[in-house]
Scaffold this active site. Structure first.
Site, short mmCIF file in Angstrom:
data_model
loop_
_atom_site.label_atom_id
_atom_site.label_comp_id
_atom_site.label_asym_id
_atom_site.label_seq_id
_atom_site.Cartn_x
_atom_site.Cartn_y
_atom_site.Cartn_z
N GLU A 74 0.85 -1.15 0.02
CA GLU A 74 0.21 -0.13 -0.01
C GLU A 74 1.02 1.27 0.01
O GLU A 74 0.43 2.29 0.15
CB GLU A 74 -1.00 0.20 1.10
CG GLU A 74 -1.90 -0.95 1.34
CD GLU A 74 -3.12 -0.99 0.18
OE1 GLU A 74 -2.90 -0.10 -0.80
OE2 GLU A 74 -4.13 -1.48 0.10
N HIS A 92 -3.04 2.86 8.11
CA HIS A 92 -4.11 2.15 7.50
C HIS A 92 -4.59 0.86 8.07
O HIS A 92 -3.50 0.20 8.25
CB HIS A 92 -3.65 1.78 6.12
CG HIS A 92 -4.34 0.92 5.26
ND1 HIS A 92 -5.83 0.97 5.18
CD2 HIS A 92 -4.19 -0.25 4.53
CE1 HIS A 92 -6.40 -0.05 4.47
NE2 HIS A 92 -5.37 -0.70 4.08
N HIS A 94 -7.33 -2.62 8.89
CA HIS A 94 -8.59 -3.25 8.54
C HIS A 94 -9.55 -3.61 9.86
O HIS A 94 -10.02 -4.67 9.98
CB HIS A 94 -8.27 -4.73 7.85
CG HIS A 94 -7.33 -4.68 6.51
ND1 HIS A 94 -6.95 -5.66 5.94
CD2 HIS A 94 -7.12 -3.30 5.89
CE1 HIS A 94 -6.19 -5.15 4.75
NE2 HIS A 94 -6.34 -3.86 4.64
N HIS A 154 -12.85 -2.72 2.10
CA HIS A 154 -11.38 -2.84 2.62
C HIS A 154 -11.10 -2.35 4.02
O HIS A 154 -10.57 -3.52 4.62
CB HIS A 154 -10.65 -1.86 1.59
CG HIS A 154 -9.22 -2.10 1.58
ND1 HIS A 154 -8.37 -1.67 0.48
CD2 HIS A 154 -8.36 -2.41 2.47
CE1 HIS A 154 -7.12 -2.00 0.70
NE2 HIS A 154 -6.82 -2.44 2.01
#
Length: 221
Positions: A74, A92, A94, A154
Site C-alpha cells: 500500500e 491504514h 482493516h 477494505h
C-alpha cells in the site's frame, strides 16, 4: 540507520495497532514522513513482530532508499496521501467496525459531534484493487479536507501530523463506526444536522467560563 526514531515509532504504533485489535496478522500498514523520506512498514510482516531495521525507507517518489524488505504493497497509497496533504503520518487498518461500515455504506454520517475531529462526515473511497494507482487516487479524493476515510470493502485510513495523531484518529474512526453499527441494531441512528455541528464548532471557540468566587484568593504553594 536512516530515520531511526521514525522506524522505532513505526514498531511502537504497529504493536499498539495489533494489541488493540485494529489489525490482524499482516493486514494494515503505517508510515511516517521526514522531509522527502518516508519510513513504512514492510510487506508480509505482522505488525506485532516489527523491528526497526525491518522497516524500509523510500523517497516521496517511491524509490527504495534503505532496507532489505519490500515496502508495504500500500506504499503507493501512502505516498499519494503525502503528496496531496500536509500529513506527517498515515495509518491504514482493516479494523472490524470500520470495515463493516466500509462494506455497507457510502459514508459514515455525523452521528456524534466528535466526527468533527476528523473533518466531518467520513467518505467511503470507491473500491479499487489494493496497491494500485486507482486505489491511491480514490483515497486521495476521499481524504480531501478530512483526517480519515474509509475504503470500500477494505478498511480505513487516517492521517496526522505525526504517528500519535494518525493513530488517535484511527481509534476515533473505529469508535464512531462501532457506535453507528451498534446503534443500527437498536434502531435508525439520529444524524446531526449542519446547524447542530456548527453550534459545536462555535462552542469549541467559546467555551464556558468559571470565574473564581470572590474572596477566595489563589493558593500559593
Amino acid at each position: 540507520m536512516l530515520l531511526a526514531e521514525q522506524r522505532r515509532l513505526l514498531c511502537e504504533y504497529g504493536h499498539r495497532a495489533a494489541t488493540t485489535g485494529l489489525v490482524v496478522g499482516t493486514a494494515g500498514n503505517l508510515s511516517v514522513r521526514a522531509g522527502d523520506l518516508v519510513a513504512v512498514t514492510p510487506s508480509g510482516v505482522s505488525l506485532d513482530r516489527l523491528e526497526p531495521e525491518a522497516c524500509p525507507v523510500v523517497d516521496i517518489e517511491g524509490h527504495l532508499v534503505e532496507g532489505d524488505l519490500r515496502p508495504s504493497s500500500e506504499t503507493p497509497m501512502h505516498l499519494a496521501v503525502y503528496t496531496a496533504t500536509g500529513a506527517g503520518a498515515v495509518v491504514h487498518t482493516h479494523s472490524v467496525f470500520g470495515t463493516v461500515v466500509a462494506t455497507t455504506m457510502t459514508e459514515l454520517p455525523p452521528i456524534h459531534y466528535n466526527v468533527l475531529l476528523l473533518g466531518g462526515t467520513v467518505r467511503v473511497a470507491e473500491y479499487a484493487t489494493y496497491g494500485t494507482p486507482e486505489l491511491a487516487a480514490s483515497v486521495r479524493d476521499a481524504l480531501k479536507d478530512r483526517r480519515a476515510a474509509l475504503l470500500a470493502n477494505h478498511g480505513g485510513v487516517t492521517i496526522g501530523n505525526d504517528l500519535d495523531g494518525a493513530f488517535e484518529a484511527t481509534r476515533l474512526l473505529e469508535w464512531l463506526c462501532e457506535v453507528y453499527v451498534r446503534a443500527r441494531s437498536v434502531g435508525e441512528p439520529r444524524v446531526l444536522t449542519e446547524e447542530q455541528l456548527a453550534a459545536v464548532v462555535r462552542r469549541a471557540f467559546d467555551p464556558p467560563t468559571f470565574p473564581r468566587r470572590p474572596g477566595r484568593p489563589l493558593r500559593e504553594d
